[in-house]
Enzyme design. Structure first.
Site, PDB file in Angstrom:
ATOM      1  N   ASP A   1     -10.958  -1.289 -10.030  1.00 31.61           N
ATOM      2  CA  ASP A   1      -9.889  -2.151 -10.527  1.00 31.61           C
ATOM      3  C   ASP A   1      -8.526  -1.497 -10.311  1.00 31.61           C
ATOM      4  O   ASP A   1      -8.389  -0.273 -10.424  1.00 31.61           O
ATOM      5  CB  ASP A   1     -10.068  -2.419 -12.021  1.00 31.61           C
TER       6      ASP A   1
ATOM      7  N   ARG B   1     -15.484 -11.246  -7.090  1.00 32.19           N
ATOM      8  CA  ARG B   1     -14.349 -10.309  -7.073  1.00 32.19           C
ATOM      9  C   ARG B   1     -14.497  -9.258  -5.974  1.00 32.19           C
ATOM     10  O   ARG B   1     -14.651  -8.074  -6.237  1.00 32.19           O
ATOM     11  CB  ARG B   1     -14.150  -9.641  -8.430  1.00 32.19           C
TER      12      ARG B   1
ATOM     13  N   ASP C   1     -18.562  -3.405 -16.303  1.00 36.97           N
ATOM     14  CA  ASP C   1     -17.395  -4.217 -15.972  1.00 36.97           C
ATOM     15  C   ASP C   1     -17.225  -4.263 -14.459  1.00 36.97           C
ATOM     16  O   ASP C   1     -17.898  -5.028 -13.784  1.00 36.97           O
ATOM     17  CB  ASP C   1     -16.144  -3.686 -16.672  1.00 36.97           C
TER      18      ASP C   1
ATOM     19  N   ASP D   1     -15.444   0.652 -15.853  1.00 37.19           N
ATOM     20  CA  ASP D   1     -15.079   0.657 -14.434  1.00 37.19           C
ATOM     21  C   ASP D   1     -15.507   1.963 -13.777  1.00 37.19           C
ATOM     22  O   ASP D   1     -15.253   3.042 -14.330  1.00 37.19           O
ATOM     23  CB  ASP D   1     -13.567   0.511 -14.258  1.00 37.19           C
TER      24      ASP D   1
END
Length: 517
Positions: free
Chosen positions: A194, A243, A190, A161
């Protein structure tokens, strides 16, 4: 526990060989950062001020960032860490102290509070190094580029991330940053941002998210439902699979963002997640809003959005698109004041203002930019200068690029890699987006210590922050902003790369000249 001598000297404001060795250039007592621009949910729950009112420390390595955290009187003592240069796994090591909890190979903001990390001067690039916020509060991350953080391959950092928040995190402002990957899970990456395990009261504003399989999530699983609320506004999402964000259980206010090239899905509230989606511009994308890949439904309130060449799939058991004619299925009350720009101007203003090294411009609600009256991005004038020398003076000697080869990242239609080595200022290479890289290469090792990046007529001043790389080894030779003559230590190599990390328009590199001296 007594701190090591180097950290005690740093806290006292002394300049020592120890601090210079880890990349700390200066300590300025009681400086403040400009935090008046914070908006959204980060203004709630007591607000988000970062390190305002604390010392300002200038750092050029990841180790220096950790050292600055560890040198504080306590884990909550305010501090502003001005970062310049390229942060890598190789220069990011664990530092110990009473006021920190750091780790190798990642910028670890753990069990701390009241911290601002802000890029200054020629810019700050976290190259393959992620920023991990854990059990922390009142954090500002501003005006930095975080790129190509991997969870597999080498090096790895932060679980892949770019920015990750987890485990009792609250009041975080991520502003005017550029977060980049070079692919999805298959390529070792990834997510770009997040939030999970009780991450609350976050604002994500004026950021660029680009070239990733996953933009980001709020909630790591369908049982991790205690996250949010989060505000996303004036961000650019470009060439993202999905996302933007994935929202599990929490509430998100999503306004004035520009989405272009979402290939699979976009805003995805599920498991009771709620999104207020206002005055955004969606372009050349698929399934930009709805509940996808699950039968655990989410909800949305929509108004004022523009859907430009957006395609929608058919509903199914685990596929619940909001389109082709999105309608609200819930109502969401927003507890703070905010001003909406019209959706029609969002592509222009977001492209102009979002991302690192854009001057921290913000919208005034009338589709026009404002520049902050105080800038936390100015480098301290008493700090030693390490920026490369740039300027308009034409280098002397032979241009080694003539007759050499060239390649690079994606190229815009009608442009060519070879145009940068043909000696012709009327031809040029442009990246396929606003950033990219161009390389000059030779069949045998060639010594280079100076390059000249010459922009095409009518496109001068577009190039923002950049890095010059030894493409043989991946080492960064130097970094800075703007085109022109760039010098660095004499290096023998077969291939040299000019990497554009930010721009104010489509870069047009007419010539990539190289010189031995």
């Amino acid at each position: 526990m007594r701190r090591p001598v180097a950290w005690r000297l740093l806290a006292a404001g002394a300049t020592t060989a120890a601090t210079a060795a880890i990349g700390v250039a200066l300590v300025i007592p009681h400086a403040s950062a400009a935090t008046g621009g914070v908006t959204g949910y980060a203004t709630q729950n007591g607000g988000t001020t970062g390190g305002a009112g604390g010392q300002t420390v200038h750092a050029t390595t990841g180790t220096a960032i950790h050292a600055a955290l560890c040198a504080r009187a306590s884990s909550s003592t305010p501090i502003i860490i001005q970062v310049e240069g390229t942060i890598t796994v190789g220069n990011t090591t664990k530092v110990s102290g009473d006021s920190c909890n750091t780790a190798d190979g990642v910028i670890e903001l753990k069990q701390i509070s009241n911290v601002t990390i802000v890029g200054v001067g020629a810019g700050a690039v976290f190259d393959q190094v992620g920023i991990h916020v854990r059990e922390s509060s009142n954090i500002i991350i501003q005006n930095v580029t975080v790129q190509n953080v991997k969870k597999s391959g080498s090096p790895t950092s932060n679980g892949g991330d770019a920015i990750g928040m987890e485990s009792d995190v609250h009041n975080v402002w991520v502003d005017h940053d550029t977060l980049l990957a070079s692919g999805g899970e298959d390529e070792g990456y990834d997510s770009l941002i997040d939030m999970k395990a009780d991450t609350n009261y976050v604002t994500v504003s004026y950021d660029i998210f680009r070239n990733s399989g996953r933009g980001g999530l709020v909630g790591s699983s369908d049982s991790d439902l205690g996250n949010g609320p989060v505000t996303y506004h004036h961000n650019l999402y470009e060439n993202i699979d999905s996302r933007t964000p994935l929202l599990r259980g929490g509430t998100a206010h999503i306004y004035n963002n520009y989405y272009v090239g979402l290939t699979k899905s976009g805003i995805n509230p599920r498991a009771g997640g709620k999104a207020k989606v206002e005055n955004n511009y969606f372009k050349d994308s698929a399934d930009v809003l709805g509940t996808f890949y699950t039968d655990l439904l989410g909800y949305w309130q929509v108004s004022g959005n523009i859907f430009d060449n957006v395609t929608w799939t058919s509903p199914g058991t685990e596929n619940h698109p909001a389109g082709p004619n999105p309608q609200s299925n819930t109502t969401i009350s927003i507890p703070y004041a905010y001003t909406l720009d019209g959706a029609s101007c969002v592509p222009t203003i977001v492209s102009q203002m979002a991302g690192a090294n854009k001057g921290l411009q913000v919208s005034n609600g009338s589709c026009s930019p404002q520049t902050p009256t105080t800038s936390p991005t100015s480098r301290p004038t008493t700090s030693p200068t390490t920026s490369p020398t740039t300027g308009p003076t034409q280098p002397s000697g032979t241009n080694l690029s003539i007759g050499a080869g060239a390649d690079g990242s994606g190229k815009a239609s009608g442009t060519s890699y070879g145009n940068v080595v043909d000696g012709n200022l009327s031809t040029y290479w442009s990246p396929s987006g606003s950033t990219g890289y161009i390389s000059v290469k030779w069949g045998s090792a060639t010594t280079v210590s100076r390059i000249n990046i010459r922009e095409a007529s009518g496109a001068t001043g577009y190039i923002g922050s950049w890095q010059v790389l030894n493409a043989d080894t991946g080492a960064v030779l130097t970094s800075g902003t703007g085109a022109g003559v760039i010098t660095f230590p004499s290096t023998s190599l077969k291939k040299i790369t000019f990497k554009i990390n930010s721009s104010t328009g489509t870069p047009k590199v007419a010539e990539f000249e190289t010189y031995a001296g």
